[in-house]
Scaffold this motif. Structure first.
Motif, PDB file in Angstrom:
ATOM      1  N   ARG A 141       5.319  25.169 -80.481  1.00 57.90           N
ATOM      2  CA  ARG A 141       5.730  23.820 -80.093  1.00 57.90           C
ATOM      3  C   ARG A 141       4.580  23.059 -79.435  1.00 57.90           C
ATOM      4  O   ARG A 141       4.371  21.871 -79.703  1.00 57.90           O
ATOM      5  CB  ARG A 141       6.944  23.909 -79.155  1.00 57.90           C
ATOM      6  CG  ARG A 141       7.409  22.600 -78.505  1.00 57.90           C
ATOM      7  CD  ARG A 141       7.737  21.501 -79.503  1.00 57.90           C
ATOM      8  NE  ARG A 141       8.751  21.827 -80.452  1.00 57.90           N
ATOM      9  CZ  ARG A 141      10.065  21.786 -80.244  1.00 57.90           C
ATOM     10  NH1 ARG A 141      10.530  21.475 -79.058  1.00 57.90           N
ATOM     11  NH2 ARG A 141      10.909  22.072 -81.212  1.00 57.90           N
ATOM     12  N   GLU A 142       3.812  23.741 -78.582  1.00 60.07           N
ATOM     13  CA  GLU A 142       2.673  23.089 -77.935  1.00 60.07           C
ATOM     14  C   GLU A 142       1.602  22.712 -78.954  1.00 60.07           C
ATOM     15  O   GLU A 142       1.010  21.623 -78.867  1.00 60.07           O
ATOM     16  CB  GLU A 142       2.102  23.998 -76.848  1.00 60.07           C
ATOM     17  CG  GLU A 142       3.009  24.109 -75.634  1.00 60.07           C
ATOM     18  CD  GLU A 142       2.684  25.285 -74.729  1.00 60.07           C
ATOM     19  OE1 GLU A 142       3.352  25.421 -73.682  1.00 60.07           O
ATOM     20  OE2 GLU A 142       1.783  26.080 -75.068  1.00 60.07           O
ATOM     21  N   THR A 189      10.629  16.902 -72.068  1.00 60.40           N
ATOM     22  CA  THR A 189      10.125  18.152 -72.644  1.00 60.40           C
ATOM     23  C   THR A 189       8.692  17.980 -73.127  1.00 60.40           C
ATOM     24  O   THR A 189       7.835  18.847 -72.915  1.00 60.40           O
ATOM     25  CB  THR A 189      11.024  18.605 -73.806  1.00 60.40           C
ATOM     26  OG1 THR A 189      12.327  18.899 -73.297  1.00 60.40           O
ATOM     27  CG2 THR A 189      10.462  19.849 -74.494  1.00 60.40           C
ATOM     28  N   SER A 213       5.394  19.766 -71.632  1.00 64.08           N
ATOM     29  CA  SER A 213       4.506  20.527 -72.526  1.00 64.08           C
ATOM     30  C   SER A 213       3.066  20.064 -72.371  1.00 64.08           C
ATOM     31  O   SER A 213       2.134  20.881 -72.359  1.00 64.08           O
ATOM     32  CB  SER A 213       4.958  20.375 -73.978  1.00 64.08           C
ATOM     33  OG  SER A 213       6.216  20.979 -74.186  1.00 64.08           O
ATOM     34  N   CYS A 214       2.867  18.753 -72.230  1.00 65.44           N
ATOM     35  CA  CYS A 214       1.509  18.225 -72.052  1.00 65.44           C
ATOM     36  C   CYS A 214       0.908  18.725 -70.740  1.00 65.44           C
ATOM     37  O   CYS A 214      -0.283  19.068 -70.682  1.00 65.44           O
ATOM     38  CB  CYS A 214       1.528  16.696 -72.087  1.00 65.44           C
ATOM     39  SG  CYS A 214       1.791  16.007 -73.737  1.00 65.44           S
TER      40      CYS A 214
END
Length: 206
Positions: A149-150, A176, A180-181
Motif C-alpha cells: 500500500r505504501e 489513511t 501512510s505518508c
C-alpha cells in the motif's frame, strides 16, 4: 485457455496478444487500466490475468488485490518494466502467482502464463536469486521497508497526485493516506511530501 492482459501500452499489448494467440489454444482479451481491467476480469473470467504495475490511476498491485477480493482463486502474473526484486516480493505478497520483467525474453511471459494456469508459480531465476539473498545484501533497496500500500501511494505521489486524489483512487480515507505518508517519511528519511515525490522519481516508480 483465456488470458486477460491489463496494460496501458498498446504496442506491448499487441505483441503479447500476438505471441499468446499464436499458440492456438489461448484466447486473449485486454484492458488498458485497472478499472476496465477489473470489469474485464468479471466479464470474461480469465484463466490467467497478466497485469502491469505502472498504469494510469491505481497500479497493478492494487488491481491484484481487488481481483483477489472478488475471486480468491484468481491466477495473476505481474508483467513489469521494473526488475527491482522488491516489486516482485510485493507482487507475491499481494497474491500474484508470477512476476516477469518486460526487458527479458518475451517467451518467459508465455512460460509464466502456462505455469500459473497449471496451478504453479513462476519467478525468473534472476529475480528469485535476488529475493533469496536480499536479506543478506548490503545493497538492499530503500523501498524494501515499504508495504504494498505504501509503494502504491509513493508511486501516485511521484505521478503528481495529491493526497485527496490518492485517497479517492485507492478507496481509503484521506487520513489513511496522510498517515501512510508520515510513516514513509520516517522509513525513507524524507522530511516533506516533495522529498517523497523525488524518491519516487529516483526509484522510477512514476
Amino acid at each position: 485457455m483465456r488470458v486477460l492482459i491489463v496494460d496501458d501500452h498498446p504496442i506491448i499489448v499487441a505483441g503479447c496478444s500476438a505471441m499468446l494467440a499464436g499458440e492456438g489454444d489461448i484466447e486473449v482479451v485486454d484492458a488498458r487500466d485497472a478499472e476496465s481491467g477489473l470489469a474485464a476480469f468479471i466479464a470474461n473470467k480469465p484463466d490467467v490475468t497478466v497485469v502491469d504495475i505502472a498504469m494510469p490511476g491505481v497500479s497493478g498491485l492494487e488491481l491484484t488485490r481487488r481481483i483477489l477480493e472478488i475471486d480468491a482463486q484468481a491466477r495473476i502474473v505481474v508483467f513489469s518494466m521494473n526488475d527491482d526484486p522488491i516489486f516482485a516480493a510485493r507482487a507475491i505478497e499481494a497474491g500474484a502467482k508470477g512476476y516477469v520483467t518486460k526487458n527479458d525474453d518475451p517467451f518467459l511471459l508465455l512460460k509464466a502464463v502456462r505455469e500459473v494456469a497449471a496451478g504453479g508459480v513462476f519467478l525468473m531465476p534472476k529475480i528469485a536469486n535476488q529475493l533469496a539473498f536480499a536479506k543478506n545484501s548490503a545493497a538492499v533497496s530503500p523501498l524494501s521497508a515499504l508495504t504494498a500500500r505504501e509503494l502504491e501511494i509513493l508511486r501516485m505521489l511521484g505521478s503528481g497526485l495529491g493526497m485527496a486524489e490518492i485517497a479517492e483512487a485507492t478507496q481509503v480515507s484521506y487520513k489513511t493516506v496522510a498517515n501512510s505518508c508520515s510513516i514513509m517519511k520516517r522509513k525513507l528519511g524524507a522530511r516533506t511530501p516533495m522529498e517523497l515525490m523525488r524518491i519516487a522519481l529516483e526509484q522510477k516508480l512514476a
